[in-house]
Design an enzyme around this catalytic site. Structure first.
Site, short mmCIF file in Angstrom:
data_model
loop_
_atom_site.label_atom_id
_atom_site.label_comp_id
_atom_site.label_asym_id
_atom_site.label_seq_id
_atom_site.Cartn_x
_atom_site.Cartn_y
_atom_site.Cartn_z
N CYS A 56 0.83 -1.21 0.00
CA CYS A 56 0.00 0.00 0.00
C CYS A 56 0.86 1.25 0.00
O CYS A 56 0.58 2.22 -0.70
CB CYS A 56 -0.93 0.00 1.21
SG CYS A 56 -2.27 -1.20 1.14
N CYS A 153 16.97 39.37 -17.90
CA CYS A 153 16.24 40.05 -16.84
C CYS A 153 15.67 39.03 -15.86
O CYS A 153 15.12 38.00 -16.28
CB CYS A 153 15.13 40.91 -17.44
SG CYS A 153 14.06 41.70 -16.22
N CYS A 193 -0.82 26.16 0.43
CA CYS A 193 -2.14 26.09 1.05
C CYS A 193 -2.16 27.04 2.25
O CYS A 193 -1.23 27.03 3.07
CB CYS A 193 -2.45 24.67 1.50
SG CYS A 193 -3.95 24.51 2.50
N CYS A 206 -10.42 25.28 -12.77
CA CYS A 206 -11.20 26.03 -11.79
C CYS A 206 -10.29 26.72 -10.78
O CYS A 206 -9.26 26.19 -10.37
CB CYS A 206 -12.16 25.08 -11.08
SG CYS A 206 -13.27 25.91 -9.90
N CYS A 222 -6.85 34.96 -4.40
CA CYS A 222 -6.71 35.76 -3.17
C CYS A 222 -6.52 34.89 -1.93
O CYS A 222 -6.38 35.43 -0.83
CB CYS A 222 -7.92 36.67 -2.99
SG CYS A 222 -9.47 35.78 -2.72
#
Length: 304
Positions: A56, A153, A193, A206, A222
Site C-alpha cells: 500500500c 532580466c 495552502c 477552476c 486571493c
C-alpha cells in the site's frame, strides 16, 4: 542489505512452546487497506513511526510522485499526530529508479521556482540554475548564466534591458509563517495552502482549489477561505469576479443542483418526521422487550 525505514524482524519464541518450536508471528493491521499482515510485509516511516504494509505504501508514494509535482510526500495517515514526511531514502526504497529521478527533478524545479534568489536560464538548450542577486529596491536585476554566457532580466527572462523596467511582471516575495519565500503574484502557478502550507501547483481549470492534504477549500487568486461558500458567491464581486474559470451558465447550474439537494433533504425530513413520531412507541417497546429478555437470560438460576 539494510533498507531505510524497513523494520528488522526476528522470530519470536513462546514460553509455552516446545523446545525448537517457533511461535506464530503477530499480525499488524495496515491503516490503508485495513488488512492484517506479518511484520516482514510492513514498513515503518522513520519521521513519524507510522506503520503500513509495504504494498500500500508503495502505491501511495508512486501516486504522490506523479501528482505531487515535487512537493514533500506526507504520511498517508490523515490523523498522523506528527505530520511526518517521507525521507528521500524511503522514497527511493519504494519507487523505481525512473520515478525517483522524476521526483528529484520536480523537487528541484519547485525549489528553484519558489526561491527568489535562483532562476532557470531561459535558453532552450541550457538547463542551468542561475543565482539572482536581489537589490534593496526590489526592481528586476540582470542575471548572468555561467554556462551559455547570456545576460537576462530576472523578471521577464528576456535579454537584459537597462532602459526598460518590467516591474509589473516582477514576482514580489513574501515571508510566510514557516520561513519559506513564496511568490505573492496572484497568477503564480505554484502557491502554498493557507492552512497546512503544503505546495500546490495549478496548471489550468477552476480557481476554487481544495488542498489534498488538509481538504481546505480556498480561492487560488486571493487565498480566501471558501469552505462554506457552497454557492460560489465569492466570484460574483470583488477582485476575483468572473475568475472562477467556468461559464456563467455552469455556475448557475451548480447553484441549482445545490438548491435541489437542500430542498430534497428538507422534504425528506418533513415527510419522515411524522412517521418517526408514530413509530417511536413501537421502537421503545421493542427496546424494552429486548432489555427484559437479556435480563432474564443472564439472571442466576434459583438454587434448591
Amino acid at each position: 542489505m539494510a533498507t531505510t525505514g524497513k523494520i528488522c524482524h526476528h522470530a519470536m519464541r513462546s514460553g509455552n512452546s516446545a523446545p525448537g518450536e517457533l511461535a506464530l508471528e503477530p499480525l499488524i493491521m495496515c491503516k490503508l487497506c485495513l488488512c492484517e499482515h506479518p511484520l516482514d510485509m510492513m514498513t515503518t516511516l522513520r519521521e513519524c513511526s507510522c506503520i503500513f504494509c509495504t504494498m500500500c505504501l508503495r502505491q501511495y508514494v508512486q501516486l504522490a510522485v506523479r501528482e505531487g509535482f515535487g512537493s514533500p510526500i506526507t504520511c498517508p495517515d490523515m490523523v498522523c499526530s506528527n505530520r511526518g514526511f517521507l525521507q528521500e531514502a524511503e522514497i527511493a526504497y519504494l519507487v523505481p529508479v525512473e520515478q525517483l529521478q522524476l521526483y528529484q527533478r520536480l523537487k528541484l524545479e519547485r525549489e528553484v521556482h519558489l526561491d527568489p534568489c535562483r532562476t532557470w536560464c531561459p535558453t532552450a538548450d541550457c538547463q542551468t540554475v542561475c543565482q539572482v542577486e536581489l537589490g534593496d529596491s526590489g526592481l528586476p536585476v540582470s542575471v548572468d548564466c555561467h554556462v551559455c554566457h547570456i545576460t537576462f532580466c530576472s523578471a521577464c527572462k528576456r535579454t537584459w534591458h537597462l532602459e526598460h523596467v518590467c516591474q509589473e511582471k516582477q514576482q514580489v516575495a513574501v515571508q510566510p509563517e514557516n520561513g519559506v519565500l513564496v511568490s505573492a503574484d496572484v497568477d503564480a502557478c505554484i502557491k502554498q495552502c493557507p492552512v497546512c502550507r503544503i505546495y500546490i501547483e495549478r496548471n489550468e481549470g477552476c480557481a476554487q482549489m481544495m488542498c489534498k492534504n488538509c481538504k481546505h477549500t480556498f480561492c487560488w487568486y486571493c487565498l480566501q477561505n471558501l469552505d462554506n461558500d457552497i454557492f460560489l458567491r465569492h466570484y460574483d464581486k470583488g477582485p476575483c469576479r468572473n475568475k472562477l474559470g467556468h461559464s456563467r451558465a455552469s455556475v448557475m447550474w451548480n447553484r441549482t443542483q445545490v438548491v435541489g439537494i437542500l430542498v430534497g433533504l428538507g422534504i425528506i425530513a418533513i415527510v419522515t418526521s411524522p412517521l418517526l413520531l408514530l413509530a417511536s412507541p413501537c421502537i421503545i417497546c421493542c427496546v424494552c422487550k429486548s432489555c427484559k429478555g437479556k435480563k432474564k437470560k443472564h439472571a442466576p438460576s434459583p438454587t434448591t
